[in-house]
Motif scaffolding. Structure first.
Motif, mmCIF file in Angstrom:
data_model
loop_
_atom_site.group_PDB
_atom_site.id
_atom_site.type_symbol
_atom_site.label_atom_id
_atom_site.label_comp_id
_atom_site.label_asym_id
_atom_site.label_seq_id
_atom_site.Cartn_x
_atom_site.Cartn_y
_atom_site.Cartn_z
ATOM 1 N N ARG A 60 3.167 1.405 -3.454
ATOM 2 C CA ARG A 60 2.276 1.534 -4.728
ATOM 3 C C ARG A 60 1.391 2.910 -4.425
ATOM 4 O O ARG A 60 0.970 3.478 -5.448
ATOM 5 C CB ARG A 60 1.419 0.550 -4.977
ATOM 6 C CG ARG A 60 2.187 -0.671 -5.146
ATOM 7 C CD ARG A 60 1.794 -1.837 -5.892
ATOM 8 N NE ARG A 60 0.174 -1.921 -5.911
ATOM 9 C CZ ARG A 60 -0.367 -2.509 -7.170
ATOM 10 N NH1 ARG A 60 0.330 -3.379 -7.870
ATOM 11 N NH2 ARG A 60 -1.692 -2.455 -7.043
ATOM 12 N N GLY A 61 1.429 3.557 -3.246
ATOM 13 C CA GLY A 61 0.422 4.661 -3.114
ATOM 14 C C GLY A 61 1.461 6.060 -2.964
ATOM 15 O O GLY A 61 0.759 7.029 -3.164
ATOM 16 N N THR A 62 2.668 5.813 -3.189
ATOM 17 C CA THR A 62 3.458 7.169 -3.133
ATOM 18 C C THR A 62 4.352 7.326 -4.393
ATOM 19 O O THR A 62 4.565 6.241 -5.093
ATOM 20 C CB THR A 62 4.311 7.231 -1.860
ATOM 21 O OG1 THR A 62 5.138 5.850 -2.005
ATOM 22 C CG2 THR A 62 3.627 7.257 -0.751
ATOM 23 N N PRO A 63 4.566 8.339 -5.065
ATOM 24 C CA PRO A 63 5.314 8.632 -6.012
ATOM 25 C C PRO A 63 6.784 8.039 -6.129
ATOM 26 O O PRO A 63 7.259 8.240 -4.630
ATOM 27 C CB PRO A 63 5.374 10.006 -6.425
ATOM 28 C CG PRO A 63 4.622 10.765 -5.401
ATOM 29 C CD PRO A 63 4.385 9.551 -4.363
ATOM 30 N N TYR A 94 11.038 -0.199 -4.640
ATOM 31 C CA TYR A 94 9.864 0.069 -5.364
ATOM 32 C C TYR A 94 9.424 -1.139 -6.152
ATOM 33 O O TYR A 94 8.343 -1.483 -6.052
ATOM 34 C CB TYR A 94 10.273 1.239 -6.134
ATOM 35 C CG TYR A 94 9.087 1.745 -7.055
ATOM 36 C CD1 TYR A 94 9.227 1.296 -8.246
ATOM 37 C CD2 TYR A 94 7.995 2.532 -6.546
ATOM 38 C CE1 TYR A 94 8.048 1.821 -9.188
ATOM 39 C CE2 TYR A 94 7.132 3.052 -7.348
ATOM 40 C CZ TYR A 94 7.031 2.646 -8.738
ATOM 41 O OH TYR A 94 6.234 3.240 -9.594
ATOM 42 N N TYR A 99 5.848 -4.216 -6.625
ATOM 43 C CA TYR A 99 5.173 -4.562 -7.644
ATOM 44 C C TYR A 99 5.270 -5.730 -8.526
ATOM 45 O O TYR A 99 4.320 -6.464 -8.751
ATOM 46 C CB TYR A 99 5.659 -3.270 -9.075
ATOM 47 C CG TYR A 99 4.975 -2.092 -8.684
ATOM 48 C CD1 TYR A 99 5.615 -0.973 -7.979
ATOM 49 C CD2 TYR A 99 3.835 -1.845 -9.512
ATOM 50 C CE1 TYR A 99 5.124 0.161 -7.936
ATOM 51 C CE2 TYR A 99 3.368 -0.665 -9.252
ATOM 52 C CZ TYR A 99 3.926 0.478 -8.609
ATOM 53 O OH TYR A 99 3.498 1.685 -8.336
ATOM 54 N N TRP A 122 0.657 -1.109 -0.006
ATOM 55 C CA TRP A 122 -0.058 -0.051 0.058
ATOM 56 C C TRP A 122 0.908 1.220 0.082
ATOM 57 O O TRP A 122 0.435 2.224 -0.784
ATOM 58 C CB TRP A 122 -0.983 0.021 1.335
ATOM 59 C CG TRP A 122 -1.941 1.299 1.585
ATOM 60 C CD1 TRP A 122 -2.671 1.709 0.596
ATOM 61 C CD2 TRP A 122 -1.851 1.922 2.445
ATOM 62 N NE1 TRP A 122 -3.194 2.832 1.147
ATOM 63 C CE2 TRP A 122 -2.770 2.969 2.474
ATOM 64 C CE3 TRP A 122 -1.326 1.963 3.991
ATOM 65 C CZ2 TRP A 122 -2.974 4.124 3.394
ATOM 66 C CZ3 TRP A 122 -1.242 3.030 4.843
ATOM 67 C CH2 TRP A 122 -2.372 3.915 4.541
ATOM 68 N N ILE A 123 2.023 1.352 0.936
ATOM 69 C CA ILE A 123 2.640 2.392 0.866
ATOM 70 C C ILE A 123 3.677 2.633 -0.302
ATOM 71 O O ILE A 123 3.636 3.577 -1.082
ATOM 72 C CB ILE A 123 3.814 2.384 2.123
ATOM 73 C CG1 ILE A 123 2.855 2.378 3.339
ATOM 74 C CG2 ILE A 123 4.741 3.277 2.093
ATOM 75 C CD1 ILE A 123 3.619 2.092 4.818
#
Lengths: 218, 220
Positions: A61-64, A96, A100, A58-59
């Motif tokens: 994939r939710g932040t740039p 990152y 994914y 969540w963290i």
């Protein structure tokens, strides 16, 4: 913008391309291996890992990616962990991409019909053999296009590293623009380089997909 | 780092970060909205029987999906300058975001358009609706419902991609974080708070999207 200008720029772009590729491939490799391991662990210890895994995904994939990168490069030294720009980029890009890739593996494993697992179990096939011979081939046939697409996304994401002055493609182009005041040439080469890179990877991906799904076609 | 002092500092950062977040949201929303119409246009080009038009659409999509957002942004920021146009950086950012999302949305909406039964188009023609009327009054309303999950996902992607517009000095959330970090010499806590803002935005968008999906699913 003549052919000689192109020839002077080409070596610098070549070096920059190798940096971009190096960073992306290193991060992708770490991402695929660790993402695979993370997925297996998540499947093996569901009660323990389900919520930490979901929080992590969540963290990340939710932040740039830029936000994560500057946090790692500028923020972590505050906790005593200092890294060079390239190290921070590979580290941050790996974290990152693990999120994914783990999600891709999760979706790939979920695509295997549960009936196969039940049938294997009822036939007495050991868990590790089910995993290797039944789940993995089907999961990979499903996941290869997704994995390849993610690699392309990683290559594009690596451009962000130019902001912390990693000598990759975008940084090099901006550098040349700043020193020669010619905008069109360097930026045209920049987008062309990325485009060629993504097209080549895309082509390889399609070949790989055809290869792994051979068994599904006549 | 004392906990109450940290919270007091966080409270002090809030106004600027909120202003940055609003800029981010505003530019992302503008980009996605304009990109929707541009995306429909690109799709019509893509589906056209004219080889030149569909070739252009294919090249457009290939370019914007095959190159990084940052490279596109720099292109649309510096090229107008080279051509003599003086665009404010916010406008360049909005243009870059719009053109980028148009490429992705044209593909997303394309799958939606292809899922609309051909009978509806035929019926529309039978009722003497023009091509344009058919598109905007029959197809587009349905395509949004059909492709809503993918559109929400694209919206979230644009919010995240918008972080790079900080590079051309637009005071979005990322830029404000960088400014605060350099002023306070506390990068760790400032960047963490900035990241939390992004997380809040993307999570809210995600939840809103799921709610919309359920409402649409309930109706059909």
């Amino acid at each position: 913008m003549g052919i000689d200008a192109f020839l002077t720029l080409a070596p610098r772009f070549g070096a920059a391309l190798s940096v971009t590729l190096g960073i992306s491939v290193a991060a992708a490799f770490a991402g695929i291996v660790l993402g695979f391991v993370l997925n297996v662990l998540r499947m093996t210890f569901p009660a323990l890992l389900k919520w930490p895994y979901r929080l992590y995904v969540w963290i990340v994939r939710g932040t740039p990616f830029l936000a994560q990168l500057v946090l790692v490069y500028f923020g972590l030294p505050g906790l005593g962990l200092t890294m060079s720009a390239v190290q921070a980029t590979i580290f941050s890009l790996a974290i990152y991409s693990v999120a994914y890739f783990a999600e891709i593996f999760r979706a790939s494993w979920a695509s295997v019909p549960i009936g196969h697992l039940e049938a294997a179990h009822s036939m007495g096939i050991p868990r590790h053999l089910t995993f290797l011979k039944i789940e993995m081939p089907q999961a990979f046939a499903f996941g290869i296009p997704l994995l390849a697409n993610q690699l392309i996304l990683l290559i594009k994401e690596s451009a962000v590293a130019s902001i912390i002055t990693v000598p990759e493609l975008t940084m090099t182009a901006s550098d040349i623009v700043a020193s020669t005041y010619s905008y069109i040439g360097p930026y045209a080469m920049l987008v062309l380089s990325y485009w060629l890179l993504t097209q080549v990877v895309g082509l390889a991906a399609r070949r790989a997909t055809t290869l792994v799904t051979r068994h599904q076609r006549a | 780092m004392n906990s109450p002092e940290l919270l007091i500092r966080y409270w002090a950062y809030m106004p600027q970060l909120l202003a940055g977040a609003i800029t981010t949201l505003y530019l992302s929303a503008t980009g996605v909205a304009c990109g929707f119409f541009a995306g429909v246009f690109i799709y019509t080009l893509h589906a056209s029987r004219n080889v030149v038009l569909s070739g252009f659409a294919r090249a457009y999509v290939s370019f914007f999906r095959g190159t990084p957002m940052l490279a596109q942004l720099l292109l649309f920021y510096y090229l107008p300058t080279a051509l003599g146009l003086d665009l404010p950086s916010t406008l360049s950012a909005a243009i870059a975001l719009t053109l980028n999302t148009a490429a992705y949305q044209s593909q997303i909406l394309g799958t939606g358009f292809n899922a609309i039964p051909l009978g509806q188009i035929e019926a529309a023609f039978a009722f003497n609706l023009t091509r344009r009327q058919t598109l905007w009054r029959v197809e587009v309303p349905q395509v949004i419902r059909l492709t809503l999950p993918a559109l929400v996902s694209e919206m979230i992607d644009i919010v995240k991609a918008s972080a790079v517009i900080s590079v051309i000095a637009v005071t979005d959330l990322m830029r404000v974080s960088q400014q605060l970090a350099s002023v306070t010499y506390r990068p760790l806590e400032v960047y963490t708070l900035g990241a939390c803002f992004y997380l809040a935005i993307t999570t809210l968008l995600s939840v809103a999207g799921r709610t919309l999906e359920h409402r649409y699913a309930g109706r059909s």
